[in-house]
Write an enzyme that holds these catalytic residues in place. Structure first.
Site, PDB file in Angstrom:
ATOM      1  N   SER A 169       0.999  -1.097   0.111  1.00  0.00           N
ATOM      2  CA  SER A 169       0.179   0.126   0.013  1.00  0.00           C
ATOM      3  C   SER A 169       0.950   1.078  -0.256  1.00  0.00           C
ATOM      4  O   SER A 169       1.978   1.091   0.769  1.00  0.00           O
ATOM      5  CB  SER A 169      -0.787  -0.266   1.255  1.00  0.00           C
ATOM      6  OG  SER A 169      -1.465   1.498   1.319  1.00  0.00           O
ATOM      7  N   TYR A 204      -1.191  -0.116  10.303  1.00  0.00           N
ATOM      8  CA  TYR A 204      -1.928  -1.141   9.328  1.00  0.00           C
ATOM      9  C   TYR A 204      -1.028  -0.698   8.495  1.00  0.00           C
ATOM     10  O   TYR A 204      -0.040  -1.547   7.374  1.00  0.00           O
ATOM     11  CB  TYR A 204      -3.259  -0.227   8.719  1.00  0.00           C
ATOM     12  CG  TYR A 204      -3.345  -1.113   7.118  1.00  0.00           C
ATOM     13  CD1 TYR A 204      -4.203  -1.827   6.602  1.00  0.00           C
ATOM     14  CD2 TYR A 204      -3.233   0.150   6.134  1.00  0.00           C
ATOM     15  CE1 TYR A 204      -3.666  -2.189   4.985  1.00  0.00           C
ATOM     16  CE2 TYR A 204      -3.067   0.194   4.341  1.00  0.00           C
ATOM     17  CZ  TYR A 204      -3.399  -1.110   4.325  1.00  0.00           C
ATOM     18  OH  TYR A 204      -3.653  -2.197   3.038  1.00  0.00           O
ATOM     19  N   LYS A 240       2.039  -3.295   6.857  1.00  0.00           N
ATOM     20  CA  LYS A 240       3.066  -3.912   5.683  1.00  0.00           C
ATOM     21  C   LYS A 240       4.697  -3.307   4.759  1.00  0.00           C
ATOM     22  O   LYS A 240       4.695  -4.465   4.901  1.00  0.00           O
ATOM     23  CB  LYS A 240       1.554  -2.611   3.651  1.00  0.00           C
ATOM     24  CG  LYS A 240       0.361  -3.051   4.168  1.00  0.00           C
ATOM     25  CD  LYS A 240       0.073  -4.515   3.448  1.00  0.00           C
ATOM     26  CE  LYS A 240      -1.699  -4.564   3.589  1.00  0.00           C
ATOM     27  NZ  LYS A 240      -1.956  -6.090   2.694  1.00  0.00           N
TER      28      LYS A 240
HETATM   29  N1  UFG Z   1     -13.457  10.836   2.821  1.00  0.00           N
HETATM   30  C1  UFG Z   1     -14.728  11.867   3.259  1.00  0.00           C
HETATM   31  N2  UFG Z   1     -15.475  10.477   3.646  1.00  0.00           N
HETATM   32  C2  UFG Z   1     -15.881   9.292   3.911  1.00  0.00           C
HETATM   33  C3  UFG Z   1     -14.588   8.861   3.462  1.00  0.00           C
HETATM   34  C4  UFG Z   1     -14.028   9.296   2.526  1.00  0.00           C
HETATM   35  O1  UFG Z   1     -14.379  12.797   2.686  1.00  0.00           O
HETATM   36  O2  UFG Z   1     -16.979   8.984   4.499  1.00  0.00           O
HETATM   37  C5  UFG Z   1     -12.083  10.919   1.941  1.00  0.00           C
HETATM   38  C6  UFG Z   1     -11.286  10.911   2.540  1.00  0.00           C
HETATM   39  O3  UFG Z   1     -10.728  11.465   3.779  1.00  0.00           O
HETATM   40  C7  UFG Z   1     -10.147  10.787   1.709  1.00  0.00           C
HETATM   41  C8  UFG Z   1     -10.762  10.264   0.224  1.00  0.00           C
HETATM   42  O4  UFG Z   1     -12.234  10.041   0.578  1.00  0.00           O
HETATM   43  O5  UFG Z   1      -9.307  12.486   1.722  1.00  0.00           O
HETATM   44  C9  UFG Z   1     -10.495   8.633   0.622  1.00  0.00           C
HETATM   45  O6  UFG Z   1     -10.486   7.958   0.972  1.00  0.00           O
HETATM   46  P1  UFG Z   1     -10.799   6.379   1.622  1.00  0.00           P
HETATM   47  O7  UFG Z   1     -11.164   6.198   2.872  1.00  0.00           O
HETATM   48  O8  UFG Z   1     -11.908   6.060   0.454  1.00  0.00           O
HETATM   49  O9  UFG Z   1      -9.353   5.899   1.499  1.00  0.00           O
HETATM   50  P2  UFG Z   1      -8.271   6.454   2.191  1.00  0.00           P
HETATM   51  O10 UFG Z   1      -6.880   7.029   1.202  1.00  0.00           O
HETATM   52  O11 UFG Z   1      -8.137   6.936   3.285  1.00  0.00           O
HETATM   53  O12 UFG Z   1      -6.879   4.896   1.984  1.00  0.00           O
HETATM   54  C10 UFG Z   1      -6.399   4.220   0.830  1.00  0.00           C
HETATM   55  C11 UFG Z   1      -7.360   2.515   0.801  1.00  0.00           C
HETATM   56  C12 UFG Z   1      -6.098   2.459   2.783  1.00  0.00           C
HETATM   57  C13 UFG Z   1      -4.986   2.847   2.505  1.00  0.00           C
HETATM   58  C14 UFG Z   1      -4.788   4.157   2.349  1.00  0.00           C
HETATM   59  C15 UFG Z   1      -4.006   4.681   2.090  1.00  0.00           C
HETATM   60  O13 UFG Z   1      -8.448   2.555   1.602  1.00  0.00           O
HETATM   61  O14 UFG Z   1      -6.480   0.460   3.041  1.00  0.00           O
HETATM   62  O15 UFG Z   1      -5.627   4.110   0.802  1.00  0.00           O
HETATM   63  O16 UFG Z   1      -3.587   5.886   2.276  1.00  0.00           O
HETATM   64  F1  UFG Z   1      -3.788   2.551   3.913  1.00  0.00           F
END
Ligand code: UFG
Length: 337
Positions: A118, A142, A146
């Site tokens: 990741s 997490y 990894k």
């Molecule tokens: N977001 C919102 N509202 C929500 C959910 C997400 O605004 O309800 C935003 C988050 O803050 C982020 C973006 O949308 O800016 C993407 O969020 P995700 O939760 O979809 O994904 P992440 O970037 O947080 O996480 C992903 C993977 C993880 C990994 C990570 C690495 O899902 O497994 O990238 O940074 F660890």
């Protein structure tokens, strides 16, 4: 007879799409999954062994029975927030699980592995786009789990001749356009499925986590990469290992997998609205702790060495496949059940 490939976590989101692509490429995927988060309905392309990675006796039986030529290792817990509140769960399942698997591979003479890593191994970017050489300072257990797994693979390479590839995904998204496979997490925390399901009226309004970032529209930017492109990268990595290009000088390589293009949360919501013809109900909320403002991949190394290029480069097209899955594919049935 085609080669057996052991796919840990093959009943999960990225693992199941990869099993389909493996089967299309002429391999025989053998799924090993404990079904804690995986789904029996997603195992459709070969034999299934229900087992936990920490269950060494069952792993041994699976290696004896199927004699896989390689392992694709997806099985992991992936909730970043939970990893902060319950780190032991992540170190046990993700790190100790990988160690158990590596020892089983060593003892059964299975010398090739492709690992689901990741961009979380990098932590807060010091420069963008992120290259594979960016310093690693993961910000949560997490990401640490990894990074630890990658390190174990490198050490098993030096000590035992393991040849391995670590694929560092950015934000996996979308679904198989044929409709049979897609994203189904419980609980769901990812932006695109939450936005799609909010637009469908099947969830409450989405909360946008932060609108005061130093990004063009103030919302956080991510590099969304299609799940089938990730699956194709695994086949490319497998072929790279089979070609003998991984050698003593370089037993373990890591590659970023992204499109190299960022999309903000606001752009994702606009794309869901464009694809669906429905506005995404949402509210503006505070930043989510631990979220970097922007994560975008430099993915040229994967193209140069593995010959991998994402087929989906437009976030709208990625979101279209997610929409189809949740609105009309099997995902729609699952949502209603
Ligand atoms: N977001 C919102 N509202 C929500 C959910 C997400 O605004 O309800 C935003 C988050 O803050 C982020 C973006 O949308 O800016 C993407 O969020 P995700 O939760 O979809 O994904 P992440 O970037 O947080 O996480 C992903 C993977 C993880 C990994 C990570 C690495 O899902 O497994 O990238 O940074 F660890």
């Amino acid at each position: 007879m085609s080669e057996n490939i052991l796919v840990t976590g093959g009943a999960g989101y990225i693992g199941s799409h990869t099993c389909k692509v493996l089967a299309q490429a002429g391999y025989s995927p053998v799924t090993l999954d404990n079904l804690v988060y995986g789904h029996p309905w997603a195992v459709r392309f070969g034999p299934f062994v229900q087992a936990d990675l920490l269950d060494r006796a069952t792993l041994d039986r699976a290696f004896d029975e199927y004699r896989p030529s390689a392992v694709l290792h997806f099985a992991a817990f992936t909730y970043v927030g939970e990893s902060v509140t319950d780190p032991g769960k992540y170190y046990r399942n993700n790190a100790a699980g990988t160690l158990t698997l590596l020892e089983a591979m060593r003892d059964h003479g299975c010398g090739r592995m492709v690992f689901s890593s990741s961009c979380a191994v990098y932590g807060l970017p010091q420069a963008l786009p992120l290259t594979e050489g960016h310093p690693q300072a993961p910000m949560n257990p997490y990401g640490v789990s990894k990074a630890m797994s990658e390190r174990m693979m490198a050490d098993f390479g030096l000590a035992h001749g393991l040849r391995s590839v670590c694929l560092r995904y950015f934000n996996a998204a979308g679904a198989d356009p044929e409709g049979g496979l897609g994203e189904d997490h419980d609980p769901e925390t990812h932006l695109i499925p939450l936005a799609v399901e909010a637009a469908l009226g099947k969830r409450p309004p989405l909360q946008v986590f932060g609108s005061d970032y130093h990004t063009p529209d103030g919302t956080a930017v991510r590099d969304y990469v299609h799940v089938l492109d990730l699956a194709q990268a695994h086949v490319a990595a497998l072929r790279y290992l089979e070609s003998g290009e991984a050698n003593d000088a370089s037993p373990c390589s890591a590659f970023n997998l992204g499109t190299g293009r960022g999309a903000s949360v606001a752009e994702v919501l606009a794309a869901v609205a464009a694809v669906s013809g429905r506005a995404v109900p949402h509210t503006m909320g505070p930043r989510r702790a631990g979220d970097p403002p922007m994560l975008v991949a430099q993915a040229e190394l994967a193209e140069k060495v593995l010959g991998w290029r994402p087929a989906y480069t437009d976030v709208l097209e990625i979101i279209r496949t997610a929409w189809d899955w949740h609105a009309t594919g099997r995902g729609a049935v699952l949502l209603d059940s």
